[in-house]
Design a protein around this motif. Structure first.
Motif, PDB file in Angstrom:
ATOM      1  N   SER A 303      39.421  48.880  32.394  1.00  0.00           N
ATOM      2  CA  SER A 303      38.080  48.474  31.965  1.00  0.00           C
ATOM      3  C   SER A 303      37.620  47.289  32.798  1.00  0.00           C
ATOM      4  CB  SER A 303      38.097  48.079  30.486  1.00  0.00           C
ATOM      5  OG  SER A 303      36.956  47.326  30.140  1.00  0.00           O
ATOM      6  N   ASN A 304      36.472  47.419  33.451  1.00  0.00           N
ATOM      7  CA  ASN A 304      35.958  46.312  34.256  1.00  0.00           C
ATOM      8  C   ASN A 304      35.687  45.074  33.412  1.00  0.00           C
ATOM      9  OD1 ASN A 304      36.097  47.805  36.600  1.00  0.00           O
ATOM     10  ND2 ASN A 304      33.969  48.492  36.496  1.00  0.00           N
ATOM     11  N   ARG A 305      35.251  45.265  32.198  1.00  0.00           N
ATOM     12  CA  ARG A 305      34.986  44.128  31.318  1.00  0.00           C
ATOM     13  C   ARG A 305      36.270  43.359  31.022  1.00  0.00           C
ATOM     14  NH1 ARG A 305      34.554  42.626  25.950  1.00  0.00           N
ATOM     15  NH2 ARG A 305      35.637  44.493  25.241  1.00  0.00           N
ATOM     16  N   ILE A 306      37.349  44.092  30.759  1.00  0.00           N
ATOM     17  CA  ILE A 306      38.635  43.442  30.478  1.00  0.00           C
ATOM     18  C   ILE A 306      39.237  42.851  31.750  1.00  0.00           C
ATOM     19  CG2 ILE A 306      40.988  43.814  29.649  1.00  0.00           C
ATOM     20  CD1 ILE A 306      38.848  43.765  27.461  1.00  0.00           C
ATOM     21  N   LEU A 307      39.108  43.540  32.873  1.00  0.00           N
ATOM     22  CA  LEU A 307      39.605  42.990  34.138  1.00  0.00           C
ATOM     23  C   LEU A 307      38.942  41.650  34.448  1.00  0.00           C
ATOM     24  CD1 LEU A 307      39.768  46.198  36.368  1.00  0.00           C
ATOM     25  CD2 LEU A 307      41.721  44.806  35.628  1.00  0.00           C
ATOM     26  N   LYS A 308      37.646  41.561  34.180  1.00  0.00           N
ATOM     27  CA  LYS A 308      36.934  40.304  34.403  1.00  0.00           C
ATOM     28  C   LYS A 308      37.449  39.219  33.462  1.00  0.00           C
ATOM     29  CE  LYS A 308      32.293  38.314  34.752  1.00  0.00           C
ATOM     30  NZ  LYS A 308      30.831  38.588  34.630  1.00  0.00           N
TER      31      LYS A 308
END
Length: 485
Positions: A303-308
């Motif tokens: 998930s890009n949101r979690i990676l960020k």
């Protein structure tokens, strides 16, 4: 802390015996081997059981709470041994020692030594000092009156030390040992929000190429055929100390230098970071034949949101593109990974993105972790901490996906001949031998123990779980292997 003069110790029968147990990663294992080597160089004898030892050392990990608790529990149980054998020295080394320092002495009065991650080379001096003090105080009676209960008796050293990265350079080799790990750097500057390593290992510090090549050459001269270069973010090696040469990063320069060592058969590295895979490293994978066909490429989340939120500095799309580049560069390369489930704020939708990405990539294997809060990390203070039952459900679900892709990867090898470096007796079945393929898959087979340390062809007959089973064909000459590579 100020160094005290080392006492002169005379042992009537023999030098002290030591026991060392390691928790955590391959870097911790490598640090333990350095400590063991330095103690043995002074005449100390290594033993396999703590009950037989005069010095008991636990080299600890702080990445996950479970590792902390295991080490603390083990040292707590050793309190009984301390009562029965008051001459024994007990010590914590490594990451947990670095993170907790003197506080470790509070509830464990028998602990004499706490040494952090930049002071492994000081352990022999501190051990010798403590052994001498205890020998001199042997006339002190009951356990509760021993001087070790006075915190002033204990030694705690968790200070930083310039040049400490150069001190992990020696190790003991077992007879016919064919594989070895070589530490090329210490520390990490990435500051992922879930990780305590920058606090326990410090900032990035790299050894010189000349030093590393010298160590590898020495290992090869003693029979080692495969070397794994170790670093917290191994492919960012030397970026602060050394210059690029043309388009080649210091890490690629190091790979090329080690690759040229005569007698070295295989070269590996771990663990890299996706942001450190630039064109020069992709090119190195394609052209350096000794580089084994295996890359461990931590994902952590799809998930890009979690990676960020993790501060990982790449997106799921960039990760997928990198996997495609790696697979184009090297035929049949195996890719393994790390994934964290249940990171703070991870919704069911975020988890599904991770699951879909893992399913799409079809990793050869993966380590799946439930998020574990570590004190003094940003993630531990984040809102929306995920409940443990939710983490467990996601963990078990993702393991099913990983296990299935690993099974398919292994099944594709059934009926094929693969190159295996024999490492000796199988730990799970001592009647058989085990070794690893170039893709880092475990192969179990029958054969004479004299094959230990040899490279041979094995025909795979069965895949079972994460292991392969086969029958040796014929030893393969170096020339033939190089032609195939």
């Amino acid at each position: 802390m100020a160094q005290l003069a080392r006492p002169c110790i005379i042992f009537a029968l023999s030098m002290p015996k030591f026991f060392i147990k390691t928790y955590g990663c391959q870097m911790n294992e490598r640090d333990s081997e350095q400590v063991a080597h330095s103690l043995m160089a002074r005449g100390y004898e290594r033993v396999a059981k703590e009950a037989e030892a005069d010095v008991v050392l636990l080299n600890t990990c702080s990445v996950r709470d479970m590792a902390d608790q295991k080490a603390l529990g083990k040292m707590g149980m050793l309190g009984r041994l301390a009562k029965e054998q008051p001459h024994v020295v007990f010590g914590f080394l490594g990451c947990m020692a670095q993170a907790r320092g003197e506080s470790l002495l509070k509830n464990l009065p028998h602990v004499d030594l706490v040494v952090g991650t930049q002071k492994f080379h000081r352990v022999p001096d501190y051990v010798e000092e403590l052994v001498g003090k205890k020998a001199a105080r042997s006339e002190i009676g009951p356990y509760q009156k021993r001087a070790m209960d006075d915190l002033r008796f204990s030694i705690v050293d968790i200070a930083e030390e310039a040049g400490s990265q150069e001190t992990i350079r020696e190790q003991q080799l077992a007879p016919r040992q064919a594989t070895a790990f070589v530490s090329i750097m210490q520390g990490c500057n990435m500051h992922c929000t879930f990780c305590i390593v920058p606090q326990t290992r410090g900032g990035e510090r790299s050894r010189s190429i000349v030093e590393i090549v010298g160590e590898v050459r020495g290992l090869v001269s003693r029979g080692v055929k495969e070397v794994t270069l170790l670093g917290q973010i191994v492919n960012l090696y030397g970026r602060h100390e050394f210059s690029k040469r043309g388009s080649k990063s210091p890490f690629v320069q190091l790979l090329e230098a080690v690759h040229e060592i005569d007698g070295l058969e295989r070269l590996r590295f771990t663990s890299p970071h996706p942001i450190g895979f630039h064109d020069d490293l992709i090119d190195a994978l394609a052209r350096l034949s000794k580089l084994a066909e295996h890359v461990h490429l931590p994902l952590q989340s799809g998930s890009n949101r979690i990676l960020k939120a993790m501060h990982r500095a790449y997106t799921a799309e960039k990760y997928i593109d990198l996997v495609h580049q790696v697979r184009r560069a090297r035929k049949e390369i195996a890719i393994t990974t790390d994934v964290i489930v249940g990171f703070p704020g991870e919704t069911e939708s975020d988890y599904r993105r991770t699951r879909d990405l893992v399913e799409h990539i079809q990793f050869d294997n993966a380590f799946v972790f439930r998020y574990s809060p570590r004190r003094d990390t940003p993630a531990a203070e984040m809102q929306e901490q995920i409940e443990e039952p939710v983490k467990e459900v996601r963990n078990q679900d993702l393991l099913l996906v990983v296990n299935e892709s690993a099974r398919r990867a292994n099944e594709r090898l059934v009926g094929r001949d693969v190159e295996v470096l024999c490492e000796g007796r199988s730990k799970t079945n001592p009647a058989r031998l085990m070794g690893r393929t170039r893709t880092n898959k475990i192969v179990v087979f029958e054969g004479d123990e004299k094959l230990t340390g040899e490279i041979l062809e094995v025909r795979i007959q069965q895949a079972n779980g994460f292991s392969l089973y086969g029958t040796p064909v014929l030893p393969t000459s170096c020339a033939a292997r190089n032609d195939r590579a």
